[in-house]
Design an enzyme around this catalytic site. Structure first.
Site, PDB file in Angstrom:
ATOM      1  N   GLU A   1       0.830  -1.205   0.000  1.00 58.29           N
ATOM      2  CA  GLU A   1       0.000   0.000   0.000  1.00 58.29           C
ATOM      3  C   GLU A   1       0.864   1.255   0.000  1.00 58.29           C
ATOM      4  OE1 GLU A   1      -2.817  -0.702   3.203  1.00 58.29           O
ATOM      5  OE2 GLU A   1      -3.910  -2.141   1.945  1.00 58.29           O
TER       6      GLU A   1
ATOM      7  N   GLU B   1      -1.601  -9.920  -6.227  1.00 59.31           N
ATOM      8  CA  GLU B   1      -1.561 -10.606  -7.520  1.00 59.31           C
ATOM      9  C   GLU B   1      -0.650  -9.863  -8.498  1.00 59.31           C
ATOM     10  OE1 GLU B   1      -4.149  -9.818  -5.684  1.00 59.31           O
ATOM     11  OE2 GLU B   1      -5.784 -11.267  -5.861  1.00 59.31           O
TER      12      GLU B   1
ATOM     13  N   CYS C   1      -9.401  -8.662  -7.292  1.00 54.40           N
ATOM     14  CA  CYS C   1     -10.190  -7.501  -7.694  1.00 54.40           C
ATOM     15  C   CYS C   1     -10.354  -7.496  -9.219  1.00 54.40           C
ATOM     16  CB  CYS C   1      -9.530  -6.210  -7.213  1.00 54.40           C
ATOM     17  SG  CYS C   1      -8.108  -5.677  -8.202  1.00 54.40           S
TER      18      CYS C   1
HETATM   19  N1  THU Z   1      -5.958  -6.888  -2.100  1.00 53.95           N
HETATM   20  C1  THU Z   1      -5.077  -7.703  -2.757  1.00 53.95           C
HETATM   21  O1  THU Z   1      -3.853  -7.485  -2.696  1.00 53.95           O
HETATM   22  N2  THU Z   1      -5.576  -8.737  -3.466  1.00 53.95           N
HETATM   23  C2  THU Z   1      -6.891  -9.113  -3.474  1.00 53.95           C
HETATM   24  O2  THU Z   1      -7.229 -10.113  -4.100  1.00 53.95           O
HETATM   25  C3  THU Z   1      -7.874  -8.322  -2.729  1.00 53.95           C
HETATM   26  C4  THU Z   1      -7.387  -7.037  -2.183  1.00 53.95           C
HETATM   27  C5  THU Z   1      -5.408  -5.799  -1.280  1.00 53.95           C
HETATM   28  C6  THU Z   1      -5.531  -4.428  -1.841  1.00 53.95           C
HETATM   29  C7  THU Z   1      -5.437  -3.585  -0.563  1.00 53.95           C
HETATM   30  O3  THU Z   1      -4.069  -3.410  -0.229  1.00 53.95           O
HETATM   31  C8  THU Z   1      -6.083  -4.462   0.496  1.00 53.95           C
HETATM   32  O4  THU Z   1      -6.069  -5.786  -0.034  1.00 53.95           O
HETATM   33  C9  THU Z   1      -7.500  -4.072   0.836  1.00 53.95           C
HETATM   34  O5  THU Z   1      -8.275  -3.968  -0.298  1.00 53.95           O
END
Ligand code: THU
Length: 137
Positions: free
Chosen positions: A49, A60, A91
């Site tokens: 993040e 991913e 997502c």
């Molecule tokens: N996130 C992922 O890295 N992969 C997913 O399949 C779902 C969401 C992350 C994005 C963000 O850093 C956190 O999870 C919350 O959405």
């Protein structure tokens, strides 16, 4: 069962190991992803993040970056882990990223680690999708 020599248990372990390194101070939702690639190797990535929220990277996307940087070219299987009971499914943007590097019948396993894993194909995750073969070259 997985394809070839790398088991789903191994992919799960790789996804969990990299999930422990996630940088997710804002959501506190740590995600790990492990790709079994066409070279037989496993490439892992976590979410990263940023204080500028929209530029954060999903697990991913990080795993795909590791695959390409490491010499893999195609995704043969993908395991995603995250917190909670519900399967942590990719997502929308990552479904398209996965689709670029995976055949339609490739299996994506989504696992909320307190619950049960869910297996879906790329075609199920992103039906009627656009991809590289649509473009002239
Ligand atoms: N996130 C992922 O890295 N992969 C997913 O399949 C779902 C969401 C992350 C994005 C963000 O850093 C956190 O999870 C919350 O959405």
């Amino acid at each position: 069962m997985s394809m070839g020599a790398v088991s789903d248990a191994e992919l799960f372990a790789a996804a969990e190991a990299v999930r422990a390194r996630a940088y997710a101070p804002y959501s506190r939702f740590a995600v790990g992803a492990a790709i079994l690639a066409d070279d037989g190797r496993v490439y892992a990535g976590c979410n990263i993040e940023n204080a500028a929220y929209p530029i954060g990277n999903c697990a991913e996307a990080s795993a795909i970056a590791a695959m390409i940087a490491g010499g893999g070219r195609r995704i043969r299987r993908l395991y995603v882990t995250g917190p909670g009971r519900a399967p942590v499914t990719p997502c929308g943007g990552c479904r398209q990223r996965i689709r670029e590097f995976a055949d339609q019948d490739v299996v994506v396993i989504s696992h909320g680690v307190e619950g049960s894993p869910l297996s879906q194909t790329v075609a199920e995750l992103l039906p009627h999708s656009f991809g590289p073969e649509y473009l002239p070259r």
